[in-house]
Design an enzyme around this catalytic site. Structure first.
Site, PDB file in Angstrom:
ATOM      1  N   TYR A  44       0.832  -1.200   0.000  1.00 23.02           N
ATOM      2  CA  TYR A  44       0.000   0.000   0.000  1.00 23.02           C
ATOM      3  C   TYR A  44       0.872   1.257   0.000  1.00 23.02           C
ATOM      4  O   TYR A  44       1.721   1.439   0.876  1.00 23.02           O
ATOM      5  CB  TYR A  44      -0.917   0.031   1.219  1.00 23.02           C
ATOM      6  CG  TYR A  44      -1.987  -1.045   1.258  1.00 23.02           C
ATOM      7  CD1 TYR A  44      -2.261  -1.836   0.148  1.00 23.02           C
ATOM      8  CD2 TYR A  44      -2.716  -1.269   2.417  1.00 23.02           C
ATOM      9  CE1 TYR A  44      -3.236  -2.813   0.191  1.00 23.02           C
ATOM     10  CE2 TYR A  44      -3.700  -2.246   2.471  1.00 23.02           C
ATOM     11  CZ  TYR A  44      -3.954  -3.023   1.357  1.00 23.02           C
ATOM     12  OH  TYR A  44      -4.921  -3.995   1.408  1.00 23.02           O
ATOM     13  N   SER A 141      -5.665 -13.977   1.643  1.00 21.56           N
ATOM     14  CA  SER A 141      -6.599 -12.979   1.117  1.00 21.56           C
ATOM     15  C   SER A 141      -6.973 -13.341  -0.306  1.00 21.56           C
ATOM     16  O   SER A 141      -6.096 -13.565  -1.142  1.00 21.56           O
ATOM     17  CB  SER A 141      -5.969 -11.589   1.152  1.00 21.56           C
ATOM     18  OG  SER A 141      -6.841 -10.615   0.599  1.00 21.56           O
ATOM     19  N   LEU A 198     -18.624  -1.694   2.142  1.00 21.93           N
ATOM     20  CA  LEU A 198     -19.493  -0.617   1.664  1.00 21.93           C
ATOM     21  C   LEU A 198     -19.422  -0.478   0.140  1.00 21.93           C
ATOM     22  O   LEU A 198     -19.895   0.511  -0.418  1.00 21.93           O
ATOM     23  CB  LEU A 198     -19.106   0.715   2.320  1.00 21.93           C
ATOM     24  CG  LEU A 198     -19.210   0.756   3.846  1.00 21.93           C
ATOM     25  CD1 LEU A 198     -18.787   2.124   4.374  1.00 21.93           C
ATOM     26  CD2 LEU A 198     -20.618   0.417   4.317  1.00 21.93           C
ATOM     27  N   LYS A 206     -24.241   7.898  -1.378  1.00 26.73           N
ATOM     28  CA  LYS A 206     -23.839   9.240  -1.790  1.00 26.73           C
ATOM     29  C   LYS A 206     -23.731   9.418  -3.300  1.00 26.73           C
ATOM     30  O   LYS A 206     -23.579  10.541  -3.789  1.00 26.73           O
ATOM     31  CB  LYS A 206     -22.511   9.616  -1.141  1.00 26.73           C
ATOM     32  CG  LYS A 206     -21.326   8.754  -1.564  1.00 26.73           C
ATOM     33  CD  LYS A 206     -20.079   9.166  -0.779  1.00 26.73           C
ATOM     34  CE  LYS A 206     -18.899   8.250  -1.058  1.00 26.73           C
ATOM     35  NZ  LYS A 206     -17.726   8.596  -0.216  1.00 26.73           N
ATOM     36  N   GLN A 280     -16.016   9.770   9.906  1.00 27.98           N
ATOM     37  CA  GLN A 280     -16.431   8.550   9.207  1.00 27.98           C
ATOM     38  C   GLN A 280     -16.228   7.314  10.075  1.00 27.98           C
ATOM     39  O   GLN A 280     -17.023   6.376  10.008  1.00 27.98           O
ATOM     40  CB  GLN A 280     -15.653   8.408   7.902  1.00 27.98           C
ATOM     41  CG  GLN A 280     -16.041   9.412   6.841  1.00 27.98           C
ATOM     42  CD  GLN A 280     -15.206   9.264   5.586  1.00 27.98           C
ATOM     43  OE1 GLN A 280     -14.006   8.966   5.644  1.00 27.98           O
ATOM     44  NE2 GLN A 280     -15.818   9.470   4.431  1.00 27.98           N
ATOM     45  N   GLU A 283     -19.125   7.101  12.429  1.00 28.46           N
ATOM     46  CA  GLU A 283     -20.334   6.699  11.705  1.00 28.46           C
ATOM     47  C   GLU A 283     -20.333   5.195  11.435  1.00 28.46           C
ATOM     48  O   GLU A 283     -21.365   4.530  11.559  1.00 28.46           O
ATOM     49  CB  GLU A 283     -20.430   7.476  10.394  1.00 28.46           C
ATOM     50  CG  GLU A 283     -20.672   8.975  10.576  1.00 28.46           C
ATOM     51  CD  GLU A 283     -20.463   9.749   9.286  1.00 28.46           C
ATOM     52  OE1 GLU A 283     -20.237   9.101   8.232  1.00 28.46           O
ATOM     53  OE2 GLU A 283     -20.506  10.993   9.330  1.00 28.46           O
ATOM     54  N   ASN A 284     -19.179   4.661  11.075  1.00 27.18           N
ATOM     55  CA  ASN A 284     -19.098   3.236  10.756  1.00 27.18           C
ATOM     56  C   ASN A 284     -19.337   2.355  11.981  1.00 27.18           C
ATOM     57  O   ASN A 284     -19.951   1.287  11.878  1.00 27.18           O
ATOM     58  CB  ASN A 284     -17.733   2.910  10.148  1.00 27.18           C
ATOM     59  CG  ASN A 284     -17.587   3.434   8.732  1.00 27.18           C
ATOM     60  OD1 ASN A 284     -18.559   3.533   7.994  1.00 27.18           O
ATOM     61  ND2 ASN A 284     -16.374   3.782   8.351  1.00 27.18           N
TER      62      ASN A 284
END
Length: 322
Positions: A44, A141, A198, A206, A280, A283-284
């Site tokens: 990443y 993964s 999500l 949104k 955020q 909210e999650n």
């Protein structure tokens, strides 16, 4: 190992989409909200995501959190800087430990399956890291059901440490793992730590059908647009808009219902969320308070099931992206 139901991930955000000050604030908000599990990967942002996470977690009592990272995708130009060979696994682990400023990883995951390396070599290298105390648990993964079954069988036959988790994509719009992966994992005692619950932010409601994506959104950002593109069509956005209205009428945000739905699956141990601002994160975490009654569950599945991807044969991500 016990993980928090919501994990904090930094795939696109740290070292790329948000400034480090904001990234640190998001990590602190996650800790304040009770999130203890943090997910990243050596690839990443070219290693910068691990570095930012390491600095953000500096000073946090190490035994109070779980740090998870991954190995597989290329981290350099040399042919040995990729895959699941013994050389790359050991060297990648050492690099992750250095960048994360820790002496051990709670979970080291094979970011994809390596068809060029014998599986016993890969599992032996992971096992050696566990025995050395540098890794506590190992996972994978986006492995297929057959690959997971094979890994468990080889580990059992050779007396090596078993994989304990799989990290697949899973959401109301991407249900690929339900047909084969989850049944295989349930039988093997492997849990899911899922990413993109999500659907790259689409399930927050949104993105309006027939309208351009909001500025500063993932769909408008060069680093995020490729993964979200498959959802940016009215045949998907229109059902999502109806879904969002159902959620709001029930007194919940669309995001919290989407996360609660993922966690409703008994084989899912945790759902990974990212954040570009601390609000955020808060909210999650609201998803943990959502009770998915039978009527709400039936309503959201009825509107989204017809457009959800379920084909287990599809590949899910371009190299280096997840």
């Amino acid at each position: 190992m016990v993980v928090s139901a919501i994990s904090y991930g930094n795939w696109i955000t740290h070292g790329g989409q948000v400034e480090e000050e904001t990234a640190v604030a998001c990590v602190r908000a996650a800790l304040d909200a009770g999130i203890t599990t943090f997910d990243t990967a050596d690839v990443y942002a070219g290693g910068a995501a691990e570095e930012v996470l390491g600095r953000a977690l500096a000073g946090v009592r190490r035994d109070s959190i779980e740090i998870c990272t991954k190995v597989f995708w290329p981290t350099g130009p040399n042919p040995n800087n990729r895959g699941l060979s013994r050389k790359h696994i050991i060297e990648s682990c050492e690099g992750s430990l250095r960048r994360l400023q820790t002496d051990h990883l709670d979970l080291l995951q094979a970011h994809r399956y390596d068809v060029e390396t014998p599986l016993d070599e890969t599992l032996r290298a992971f096992d050696d890291l566990v025995r050395a105390g540098k890794v506590h648990y190992i996972g994978v993964s986006e492995w297929t059901a057959d690959q997971i079954r094979e890994a468990v069988a080889v580990a059992d036959r050779m007396g090596l440490d078993r994989i304990v988790s799989n990290q697949p994509q899973y959401s109301l719009l991407w249900r690929v793992i339900e047909q084969k992966v989850i049944p295989a994992c349930e039988k093997a005692g492997v849990s899911q730590i899922v990413w993109s619950p999500l659907a790259q932010g689409v399930l927050t409601g949104k993105y309006a059908p027939g309208a351009p994506p909001p500025k500063q959104s993932r769909a408008a950002a060069p680093t995020g647009a490729a993964m979200i593109r498959r959802y940016m069509h009215d045949e998907i956005l229109e059902p999502v808009a109806r879904y969002a209205e159902i959620c709001r009428q029930a007194g919940h945000t669309p995001a919290s219902v989407a996360l609660a739905w993922v966690l409703h699956n008994p084989n899912v141990a945790s759902a990974i969320v990212g954040a570009s601002r601390p609000e955020q994160v808060k909210e999650n975490v609201m998803a943990l308070d959502v009770e998915l009654g039978a009527d709400l569950l039936a309503a959201v599945e009825a509107v989204l099931a017809p457009v959800a991807e379920t084909d287990p044969g599809l590949t899910v991500s371009p190299p280096g992206r997840t």
